[in-house]
Scaffold this motif. Structure first.
Motif, PDB file in Angstrom:
ATOM      1  N   GLN A 181      14.740   7.449 -14.419  1.00  0.00           N
ATOM      2  CA  GLN A 181      14.891   8.849 -14.017  1.00  0.00           C
ATOM      3  C   GLN A 181      15.219   8.959 -12.522  1.00  0.00           C
ATOM      4  OE1 GLN A 181      11.586  11.525 -15.132  1.00  0.00           O
ATOM      5  NE2 GLN A 181      11.931  12.547 -13.175  1.00  0.00           N
ATOM      6  N   ARG A 182      14.571   8.103 -11.714  1.00  0.00           N
ATOM      7  CA  ARG A 182      14.787   8.153 -10.259  1.00  0.00           C
ATOM      8  C   ARG A 182      16.227   7.815  -9.873  1.00  0.00           C
ATOM      9  NH1 ARG A 182       9.989   5.051 -10.228  1.00  0.00           N
ATOM     10  NH2 ARG A 182       8.178   6.416 -10.125  1.00  0.00           N
ATOM     11  N   LYS A 183      16.927   7.077 -10.744  1.00  0.00           N
ATOM     12  CA  LYS A 183      18.318   6.711 -10.449  1.00  0.00           C
ATOM     13  C   LYS A 183      19.255   7.908 -10.603  1.00  0.00           C
ATOM     14  CE  LYS A 183      17.614   1.999 -12.130  1.00  0.00           C
ATOM     15  NZ  LYS A 183      17.895   1.078 -13.250  1.00  0.00           N
ATOM     16  N   HIS A 184      18.753   8.961 -11.270  1.00  0.00           N
ATOM     17  CA  HIS A 184      19.573  10.153 -11.502  1.00  0.00           C
ATOM     18  C   HIS A 184      18.940  11.339 -10.781  1.00  0.00           C
ATOM     19  CE1 HIS A 184      21.788   7.944 -14.613  1.00  0.00           C
ATOM     20  NE2 HIS A 184      20.610   7.469 -14.972  1.00  0.00           N
ATOM     21  N   LYS A 185      19.490  11.655  -9.600  1.00  0.00           N
ATOM     22  CA  LYS A 185      18.895  12.719  -8.774  1.00  0.00           C
ATOM     23  C   LYS A 185      18.869  14.075  -9.484  1.00  0.00           C
ATOM     24  CE  LYS A 185      19.610  10.763  -4.179  1.00  0.00           C
ATOM     25  NZ  LYS A 185      20.293   9.486  -4.474  1.00  0.00           N
ATOM     26  N   GLU A 186      19.806  14.253 -10.429  1.00  0.00           N
ATOM     27  CA  GLU A 186      19.884  15.549 -11.117  1.00  0.00           C
ATOM     28  C   GLU A 186      18.848  15.659 -12.249  1.00  0.00           C
ATOM     29  OE1 GLU A 186      22.205  12.763 -13.657  1.00  0.00           O
ATOM     30  OE2 GLU A 186      21.890  13.030 -11.504  1.00  0.00           O
ATOM     31  N   GLY A 201      13.242  15.497 -15.361  1.00  0.00           N
ATOM     32  CA  GLY A 201      11.988  14.893 -15.832  1.00  0.00           C
ATOM     33  C   GLY A 201      11.608  15.350 -17.225  1.00  0.00           C
ATOM     34  N   ASP A 202      12.370  16.309 -17.790  1.00  0.00           N
ATOM     35  CA  ASP A 202      12.052  16.826 -19.129  1.00  0.00           C
ATOM     36  C   ASP A 202      12.148  15.741 -20.199  1.00  0.00           C
ATOM     37  OD1 ASP A 202      11.640  19.251 -18.039  1.00  0.00           O
ATOM     38  OD2 ASP A 202      13.341  20.274 -18.962  1.00  0.00           O
ATOM     39  N   LEU A 203      13.182  14.892 -20.076  1.00  0.00           N
ATOM     40  CA  LEU A 203      13.362  13.841 -21.077  1.00  0.00           C
ATOM     41  C   LEU A 203      12.214  12.826 -21.009  1.00  0.00           C
ATOM     42  CD1 LEU A 203      15.158  12.819 -23.346  1.00  0.00           C
ATOM     43  CD2 LEU A 203      16.481  11.538 -21.662  1.00  0.00           C
ATOM     44  N   SER A 204      11.741  12.549 -19.808  1.00  0.00           N
ATOM     45  CA  SER A 204      10.607  11.624 -19.642  1.00  0.00           C
ATOM     46  C   SER A 204       9.370  12.183 -20.338  1.00  0.00           C
ATOM     47  CB  SER A 204      10.308  11.397 -18.154  1.00  0.00           C
ATOM     48  OG  SER A 204      11.437  10.879 -17.496  1.00  0.00           O
ATOM     49  N   LEU A 205       9.157  13.489 -20.194  1.00  0.00           N
ATOM     50  CA  LEU A 205       8.003  14.114 -20.852  1.00  0.00           C
ATOM     51  C   LEU A 205       8.154  14.093 -22.373  1.00  0.00           C
ATOM     52  CD1 LEU A 205       7.472  17.121 -18.416  1.00  0.00           C
ATOM     53  CD2 LEU A 205       5.877  15.233 -18.805  1.00  0.00           C
ATOM     54  N   LEU A 206       9.388  14.299 -22.837  1.00  0.00           N
ATOM     55  CA  LEU A 206       9.632  14.257 -24.280  1.00  0.00           C
ATOM     56  C   LEU A 206       9.379  12.847 -24.828  1.00  0.00           C
ATOM     57  CD1 LEU A 206      10.575  15.347 -26.970  1.00  0.00           C
ATOM     58  CD2 LEU A 206      12.939  15.191 -26.179  1.00  0.00           C
ATOM     59  N   LEU A 207       9.828  11.829 -24.081  1.00  0.00           N
ATOM     60  CA  LEU A 207       9.603  10.450 -24.528  1.00  0.00           C
ATOM     61  C   LEU A 207       8.114  10.102 -24.525  1.00  0.00           C
ATOM     62  CD1 LEU A 207      12.659   8.630 -22.931  1.00  0.00           C
ATOM     63  CD2 LEU A 207      12.187   8.930 -25.361  1.00  0.00           C
ATOM     64  N   ASN A 208       7.347  10.745 -23.644  1.00  0.00           N
ATOM     65  CA  ASN A 208       5.889  10.563 -23.673  1.00  0.00           C
ATOM     66  C   ASN A 208       5.307  11.098 -24.976  1.00  0.00           C
ATOM     67  OD1 ASN A 208       5.215   9.164 -21.408  1.00  0.00           O
ATOM     68  ND2 ASN A 208       4.848  10.952 -20.127  1.00  0.00           N
ATOM     69  N   ILE A 218       2.456  -4.711 -14.416  1.00  0.00           N
ATOM     70  CA  ILE A 218       3.138  -4.658 -15.712  1.00  0.00           C
ATOM     71  C   ILE A 218       4.095  -3.472 -15.781  1.00  0.00           C
ATOM     72  CG2 ILE A 218       1.396  -5.891 -17.073  1.00  0.00           C
ATOM     73  CD1 ILE A 218       0.195  -3.210 -17.838  1.00  0.00           C
ATOM     74  N   ILE A 219       5.175  -3.674 -16.524  1.00  0.00           N
ATOM     75  CA  ILE A 219       6.142  -2.581 -16.690  1.00  0.00           C
ATOM     76  C   ILE A 219       5.863  -1.908 -18.024  1.00  0.00           C
ATOM     77  CG2 ILE A 219       8.580  -1.954 -16.865  1.00  0.00           C
ATOM     78  CD1 ILE A 219       9.211  -4.434 -15.178  1.00  0.00           C
ATOM     79  N   THR A 220       5.316  -0.707 -17.959  1.00  0.00           N
ATOM     80  CA  THR A 220       5.066   0.059 -19.179  1.00  0.00           C
ATOM     81  C   THR A 220       6.315   0.866 -19.518  1.00  0.00           C
ATOM     82  OG1 THR A 220       4.250   2.003 -18.008  1.00  0.00           O
ATOM     83  CG2 THR A 220       2.619   0.303 -18.569  1.00  0.00           C
ATOM     84  N   LEU A 221       6.351   1.390 -20.735  1.00  0.00           N
ATOM     85  CA  LEU A 221       7.471   2.240 -21.150  1.00  0.00           C
ATOM     86  C   LEU A 221       7.575   3.452 -20.235  1.00  0.00           C
ATOM     87  CD1 LEU A 221       9.691   3.266 -23.012  1.00  0.00           C
ATOM     88  CD2 LEU A 221       7.969   3.898 -24.684  1.00  0.00           C
ATOM     89  N   THR A 222       6.436   4.077 -19.927  1.00  0.00           N
ATOM     90  CA  THR A 222       6.446   5.265 -19.054  1.00  0.00           C
ATOM     91  C   THR A 222       7.019   4.923 -17.683  1.00  0.00           C
ATOM     92  OG1 THR A 222       4.489   6.087 -20.198  1.00  0.00           O
ATOM     93  CG2 THR A 222       5.004   7.097 -18.076  1.00  0.00           C
ATOM     94  N   ARG A 223       6.565   3.796 -17.123  1.00  0.00           N
ATOM     95  CA  ARG A 223       7.068   3.378 -15.798  1.00  0.00           C
ATOM     96  C   ARG A 223       8.565   3.108 -15.858  1.00  0.00           C
ATOM     97  NH1 ARG A 223       5.207  -2.180 -12.600  1.00  0.00           N
ATOM     98  NH2 ARG A 223       7.128  -2.418 -11.422  1.00  0.00           N
ATOM     99  N   HIS A 224       9.010   2.439 -16.922  1.00  0.00           N
ATOM    100  CA  HIS A 224      10.422   2.100 -17.068  1.00  0.00           C
ATOM    101  C   HIS A 224      11.281   3.359 -17.149  1.00  0.00           C
ATOM    102  CE1 HIS A 224      13.396  -0.964 -19.007  1.00  0.00           C
ATOM    103  NE2 HIS A 224      13.536  -0.881 -17.713  1.00  0.00           N
ATOM    104  N   VAL A 225      10.819   4.340 -17.920  1.00  0.00           N
ATOM    105  CA  VAL A 225      11.555   5.605 -18.079  1.00  0.00           C
ATOM    106  C   VAL A 225      11.616   6.339 -16.739  1.00  0.00           C
ATOM    107  CG1 VAL A 225      11.431   7.906 -19.138  1.00  0.00           C
ATOM    108  CG2 VAL A 225      11.113   5.875 -20.556  1.00  0.00           C
ATOM    109  N   LEU A 226      10.499   6.360 -16.010  1.00  0.00           N
ATOM    110  CA  LEU A 226      10.463   7.034 -14.707  1.00  0.00           C
ATOM    111  C   LEU A 226      11.367   6.331 -13.700  1.00  0.00           C
ATOM    112  CD1 LEU A 226       6.661   7.914 -14.444  1.00  0.00           C
ATOM    113  CD2 LEU A 226       8.548   9.515 -14.746  1.00  0.00           C
ATOM    114  N   ASP A 227      11.414   4.986 -13.753  1.00  0.00           N
ATOM    115  CA  ASP A 227      12.311   4.227 -12.862  1.00  0.00           C
ATOM    116  C   ASP A 227      13.763   4.619 -13.122  1.00  0.00           C
ATOM    117  OD1 ASP A 227      10.233   2.926 -11.659  1.00  0.00           O
ATOM    118  OD2 ASP A 227      10.451   1.046 -12.784  1.00  0.00           O
TER     119      ASP A 227
END
Length: 334
Positions: free
Chosen positions: A21-26, A29-36, A10-19
């Motif tokens: 994030q990986r597309k942007h090498k720069e 991860g702060d935004l991913s933590l904020l969205l959590n 299943i694709i969770t919101l967390t997984r989707h956000v992390l996916d």
């Protein structure tokens, strides 16, 4: 015997956000933590809304004679605590607080979050859907995090979304590359991707506005809504749907198309909805889904708020429907 098929990937919101994030090498991860942290707030509020539906909407006294906090106050505290403790936020603006909240050193991050913790809370006792609306800005370069970091046009927002609490909890989110919808699976406590790449139809058949204010509308506004109800021969009139809870009305508009409006009028010269945490996030989502959002003559995301609780008029929805409004406002402005 037929075995029930179980989806294990299943694709969770967390997984989707992390996916993403990986597309942007720069990306740090702060935004991913904020969205959590935002997710946590929404899950917590969803639980409290369910309790409220069986008589805990608030303002009454409990069995011990103590005053219970209203649900919108509880929701506000939930979000402030979740966002502050993430360590990623410098400034918060809430519909419930008169002043901006500047996060103390040690917990300060590089983002600003503007939010309405429980939009439509007056409808809870009637069983109407309510929701949380939020938008995220990045702190200006060189700023330590001040009110100036949020008094910016909506086009500078980097994330916008809402979570609607009804028969299910639905989160709709954009990080600037389209709109996705997630539904909270209570069994596992995760938001699951259920509405990928939401696209608003280019024209709809529904209008959503408080017609009780029609007496105070401008000529452009009156002519527009009259044209929907009394179209030329051969065209069908639009259906009227107005819930009075912005999250619910906008959610329907995103999925089915048409137009949602809260115009300026003689009674409310600047409209009624707040720019930062109602109009901007919803306009950002609408544009990202292929729709349009205007104040009448101006793009909503180009408005510069004068204060954190400034208001502005809004028409949002299907591109062609909103362009019809725009033409009438231009005609009358001449």
């Amino acid at each position: 015997m037929n075995e029930e098929k179980v989806t294990t990937d299943i694709i969770t919101l967390t997984r989707h956000v992390l996916d993403e994030q990986r597309k942007h090498k720069e990306a740090s991860g702060d935004l991913s933590l904020l969205l959590n942290a935002v997710q946590l707030g929404c899950k917590f509020v969803a639980t409290n809304v369910r309790k409220a539906r069986i008589g805990l909407a608030g303002g009454a006294q409990n069995v011990s004679g103590e005053d219970q906090k209203k649900l919108d106050v509880i929701s506000n505290e939930i979000f402030i605590n979740a966002l502050r403790s993430s360590g990623k936020v410098a400034v918060m603006v809430s519909e419930e607080d008169e002043d901006a909240i500047i996060v103390e050193e040690g917990l300060k991050g590089k983002y600003c979050v503007v939010f309405d913790p429980l939009d439509g809370s007056s409808n809870i006792d009637a069983g109407v859907n309510v929701g949380t609306i939020f938008g995220i800005y990045r702190v200006n370069e060189g700023s330590a995090g001040t009110i100036k970091d949020v008094l910016r046009p909506g086009r500078e927002m980097i994330v916008a979304g809402y979570c609607m609490y009804g028969s299910s909890a639905n989160m709709v989110l954009t990080v600037g590359n389209g709109v996705n919808g997630y539904t909270l699976d209570n069994a596992i406590g995760e938001f699951i991707l259920t509405h990928p790449n939401i696209r608003i139809p280019s024209r709809g058949k529904i209008y959503s506005v408080n017609e009780g204010n029609a007496k105070y509308w401008s000529e452009a506004c009156q002519e527009y809504f009259h044209s929907l109800k009394f179209p030329p021969e051969g065209k069908n009139p639009y259906s009227a749907r107005y819930i009075g809870s912005m999250v619910a009305d906008v959610h329907r508009t995103l999925l089915y198309g048409g137009i949602f409006a809260y115009p300026a009028d003689k009674k409310s010269k600047n409209g009624k909805l707040r720019v930062l945490y109602e109009c901007f996030p919803m306009a950002f989502l609408t544009e990202q889904a292929g729709g349009k959002a205007i104040t009448g003559l101006e793009r909503v995301l180009d408005v510069v708020p004068e204060s954190i609780h400034s208001r502005c008029p809004i028409f949002l929805g299907s591109k062609e429907d909103v362009e019809d409004v725009e033409r009438l406002y231009k005609k009358y402005s001449k």
